[in-house]
Design a protein around this motif. Structure first.
Motif, PDB file in Angstrom:
ATOM      1  N   VAL A  58       0.848  -1.656  -0.125  1.00 57.81           N
ATOM      2  CA  VAL A  58      -0.065   0.217  -0.087  1.00 57.81           C
ATOM      3  C   VAL A  58       1.063   1.034  -0.321  1.00 57.81           C
ATOM      4  N   LEU A  59       1.807   1.391   0.812  1.00 56.01           N
ATOM      5  CA  LEU A  59       2.529   2.580   1.043  1.00 56.01           C
ATOM      6  C   LEU A  59       3.550   2.513   0.018  1.00 56.01           C
ATOM      7  N   TRP A  60       4.200   1.530  -0.478  1.00 56.20           N
ATOM      8  CA  TRP A  60       4.825   1.517  -1.710  1.00 56.20           C
ATOM      9  C   TRP A  60       4.849   0.595  -3.079  1.00 56.20           C
ATOM     10  N   PRO A  61       4.225   0.816  -3.649  1.00 62.08           N
ATOM     11  CA  PRO A  61       3.566  -0.630  -4.828  1.00 62.08           C
ATOM     12  C   PRO A  61       4.610  -0.614  -5.661  1.00 62.08           C
ATOM     13  N   ALA A  62       4.692  -1.668  -5.810  1.00 62.84           N
ATOM     14  CA  ALA A  62       5.892  -2.296  -6.963  1.00 62.84           C
ATOM     15  C   ALA A  62       5.704  -1.459  -8.296  1.00 62.84           C
ATOM     16  N   ALA A  63       4.179  -1.289  -8.419  1.00 65.32           N
ATOM     17  CA  ALA A  63       3.396  -1.611  -9.149  1.00 65.32           C
ATOM     18  C   ALA A  63       3.326   0.106  -9.902  1.00 65.32           C
ATOM     19  N   THR A  64       3.699   0.528  -9.094  1.00 66.16           N
ATOM     20  CA  THR A  64       4.384   2.668  -9.482  1.00 66.16           C
ATOM     21  C   THR A  64       4.984   2.873  -8.817  1.00 66.16           C
ATOM     22  N   GLN A  65       5.945   1.935  -9.059  1.00 63.25           N
ATOM     23  CA  GLN A  65       7.105   1.891  -8.382  1.00 63.25           C
ATOM     24  C   GLN A  65       8.174   3.534  -7.162  1.00 63.25           C
ATOM     25  N   GLY A  66       6.543   3.440  -6.563  1.00 61.00           N
ATOM     26  CA  GLY A  66       6.159   3.840  -5.438  1.00 61.00           C
ATOM     27  C   GLY A  66       5.533   4.798  -5.362  1.00 61.00           C
ATOM     28  N   ASP A  67       4.906   5.428  -6.406  1.00 58.93           N
ATOM     29  CA  ASP A  67       4.560   6.482  -6.081  1.00 58.93           C
ATOM     30  C   ASP A  67       2.817   6.250  -5.574  1.00 58.93           C
ATOM     31  N   PHE A  68       2.223   7.227  -5.210  1.00 57.38           N
ATOM     32  CA  PHE A  68       0.933   7.083  -4.149  1.00 57.38           C
ATOM     33  C   PHE A  68       0.204   6.683  -5.363  1.00 57.38           C
TER      34      PHE A  68
END
Length: 108
Positions: A58-68
């Protein structure tokens, strides 16, 4: 790159460590009664492990490279809210999954 010998040493070491942790409860304790204070603490194991598994996604999603990511954060909040209201783990998880997929479809 790790060489094969190092890799097997790590795998065998982790296997021995994993076996030792499990054996400590099943082999050493056996059929003896555990103390009340330990049983009270063991009840909260799942409550501590589930958030530890979910929080990084939730806090650092790999799918979004850590973006919110609004769908993931919203799904986590819905799951938490449903869990507090219903006191039902399965219902909360299903509600969170439904929220995640619905927002992913709506926002993409």
């Amino acid at each position: 790159m790790i060489d094969r010998t190092e890799l097997w040493i790590v795998i065998i070491g982790l296997g021995i460590g994993s076996f030792a942790l499990r054996f400590a409860f099943t082999g050493l304790v056996g059929d003896r009664q555990l103390p009340v204070w330990l049983m009270r603490h063991l009840r909260y194991t799942a409550v501590g492990i589930l958030p530890a598994i979910i929080a990084p996604a939730v806090l650092w999603p790999a799918a979004t490279q850590g973006d919110f990511d609004l769908p993931r954060v919203s799904a986590a909040l819905v799951t938490l809210t449903l869990g507090l209201i219903w006191k039902n783990v399965v219902g909360s998880i299903i509600g969170g999954i439904a929220t995640l997929y619905a927002l992913q479809i709506l926002l993409n």
